[in-house]
Design a protein around this motif. Structure first.
Motif, mmCIF file in Angstrom:
data_model
loop_
_atom_site.group_PDB
_atom_site.id
_atom_site.type_symbol
_atom_site.label_atom_id
_atom_site.label_comp_id
_atom_site.label_asym_id
_atom_site.label_seq_id
_atom_site.Cartn_x
_atom_site.Cartn_y
_atom_site.Cartn_z
ATOM 1 N N ARG A 1 -4.855 11.519 -2.467
ATOM 2 C CA ARG A 1 -6.332 11.614 -1.799
ATOM 3 C C ARG A 1 -6.420 13.230 -1.810
ATOM 4 N N ASP A 2 -6.787 13.521 -0.551
ATOM 5 C CA ASP A 2 -6.860 14.981 -0.312
ATOM 6 C C ASP A 2 -5.649 15.648 0.430
ATOM 7 N N LYS A 3 -4.875 15.032 0.718
ATOM 8 C CA LYS A 3 -3.499 15.280 1.635
ATOM 9 C C LYS A 3 -2.524 15.828 0.482
ATOM 10 N N ARG A 4 -2.172 17.109 0.799
ATOM 11 C CA ARG A 4 -1.017 17.920 -0.046
ATOM 12 C C ARG A 4 0.449 17.531 0.693
ATOM 13 N N PHE B 1 0.815 -1.216 -0.141
ATOM 14 C CA PHE B 1 0.003 -0.064 0.025
ATOM 15 C C PHE B 1 0.873 1.296 -0.037
ATOM 16 N N PHE B 2 0.139 2.401 -0.142
ATOM 17 C CA PHE B 2 0.869 3.723 -0.159
ATOM 18 C C PHE B 2 0.060 4.495 0.756
ATOM 19 N N ALA B 3 0.534 5.354 1.435
ATOM 20 C CA ALA B 3 -0.301 6.120 2.437
ATOM 21 C C ALA B 3 0.641 7.537 2.742
ATOM 22 N N ALA B 4 0.038 8.580 3.060
ATOM 23 C CA ALA B 4 0.674 9.839 3.336
ATOM 24 C C ALA B 4 0.135 10.800 4.476
ATOM 25 N N PHE B 5 0.848 11.702 4.703
ATOM 26 C CA PHE B 5 0.626 12.798 5.728
ATOM 27 C C PHE B 5 0.368 14.190 5.153
ATOM 28 N N ASP B 6 -0.627 14.957 5.606
ATOM 29 C CA ASP B 6 -0.879 16.374 5.019
ATOM 30 C C ASP B 6 0.013 17.131 5.542
ATOM 31 N N ARG B 7 0.088 18.170 4.827
ATOM 32 C CA ARG B 7 1.249 19.262 5.401
ATOM 33 C C ARG B 7 0.698 19.815 6.981
#
Length: 323
Positions: free
Chosen positions: A309-312, A112-118
């Motif tokens: 998604r909605d994370k920059r 999977f891939f995931a991320a954290f918004d500014r």
């Protein structure tokens, strides 16, 4: 050999068996029907031979269903910081997985891939629902970052955009939002990203102006200036083109969006030229356009932004320092 003979018994009806008259006093008779009931005799061929013992059957072999074991918990690598990302693998036999309640896309190997918004908080949780009903959780620590903040002691113009501008802008925003929601079949998200072009970084991700105490919008990408318009640039990773505008947008100019799969996409703004079209598959390092100053730009540069998604996200955390 048994022979039957024809004899007449005067005491009752004729019934012959093995040459003897059964009309004698020892026979059993159903008085209501006047029918002789004769107990059957064993067959001569089988009377003295015992029935064969049943052949023992082998015990059934249990069927074993073998599943990919996989890890017992989440394994991952990446940049656990605001604007950062992780790539990993869910525990074996995972049915579904989430990051802070947001569903993750899993490939056939559970990656999977995931991320954290500014502006992400300092903690997050990976959670997996297993096939047997158990839940596996992995807490994450997300580090804060110090952003470049510029304070301007002037009130910001609050009049807002004119209706004439918004009539043009709304269809542009609709196309951008639709392009970012495409779920492309690409594995670019799993690659090590490269710089699309080298040059001077003239604008950093996350920097922000505060007007008389009121925060403005922060910079959503990274600006790369090469000193001249027309410089070619390349795709930082594999992907599928989901938007390539034939005419300049009001703010972005000629805009190109590439979906890298798993909800991760790149946007390239202010192009002077785009050489790919919507639906094209592009490869890492492939020439895709030329730098320009179209749209709202004060000079030629490439604005590169990344979203999950909605994370920059900060492109610098995908590529490392520019060589």
């Amino acid at each position: 050999m048994i022979r039957f003979a024809s004899l007449m018994c005067v005491s009752g009806p004729l019934l012959l068996l093995a040459g003897s008259c059964v009309g004698d006093p020892s026979r059993q008779v159903d008085k209501a029907a006047d029918v002789a009931v004769v107990q059957p005799l064993p067959s001569p061929a089988t009377a003295s031979v015992p029935a064969p013992a049943p052949t023992p059957q082998p015990a059934p072999v249990p069927i074993r269903i073998v599943e990919a074991a996989g890890p017992t918990t989440f394994v991952y690598v990446g940049q656990l910081t605001q604007g950062g990302w992780i790539r990993g693998q869910a525990p074996g036999r995972t049915v579904s997985a989430t990051l802070n309640g947001q569903k993750l896309d899993l490939d056939q190997e559970g990656r999977f891939f995931a991320a954290f918004d500014r502006d992400a908080g300092t903690s997050a949780t990976l959670s997996a629902q297993l096939r047997d009903g158990r839940v596996v959780e992995s807490p994450l620590i997300v580090s804060n970052r110090r952003w470049n903040i510029e304070r301007v002691n002037l009130a910001r113009n609050r009049s807002g955009a004119s209706e004439a501008f918004m009539r043009r802008r709304r269809p542009e925003l609709a196309q951008i939002n639709a392009a970012r929601k495409v779920d492309a079949d690409s594995s670019g998200w799993s690659q090590d990203f490269i710089w699309p072009v080298t040059g001077r970084i003239s604008g950093r991700f996350g920097s922000q102006r505060i007007y008389a105490g009121v925060p403005g919008s922060y910079h959503s990408g990274i600006d790369i200036a090469t000193g001249r318009s027309g410089t070619p640039y390349v795709a930082p990773a594999d992907g599928v083109v989901t938007l390539a505008t034939p005419t300049p947008f009001s703010l972005e100019g000629y805009l190109l969006i590439i979906d890298h799969g798993q909800g991760l996409n790149s946007a390239f703004l202010h192009n002077s030229k785009i050489v790919v079209k919507q639906g094209d598959e592009v490869k890492k390092g492939q020439y895709i356009g030329n730098i320009g100053s179209t749209g709202s730009a004060t000079g030629p540069h490439l604005h590169w932004s990344l979203k999950w998604r909605d994370k920059r996200l900060d492109p610098l955390l995908f590529t490392g320092p520019m060589n």
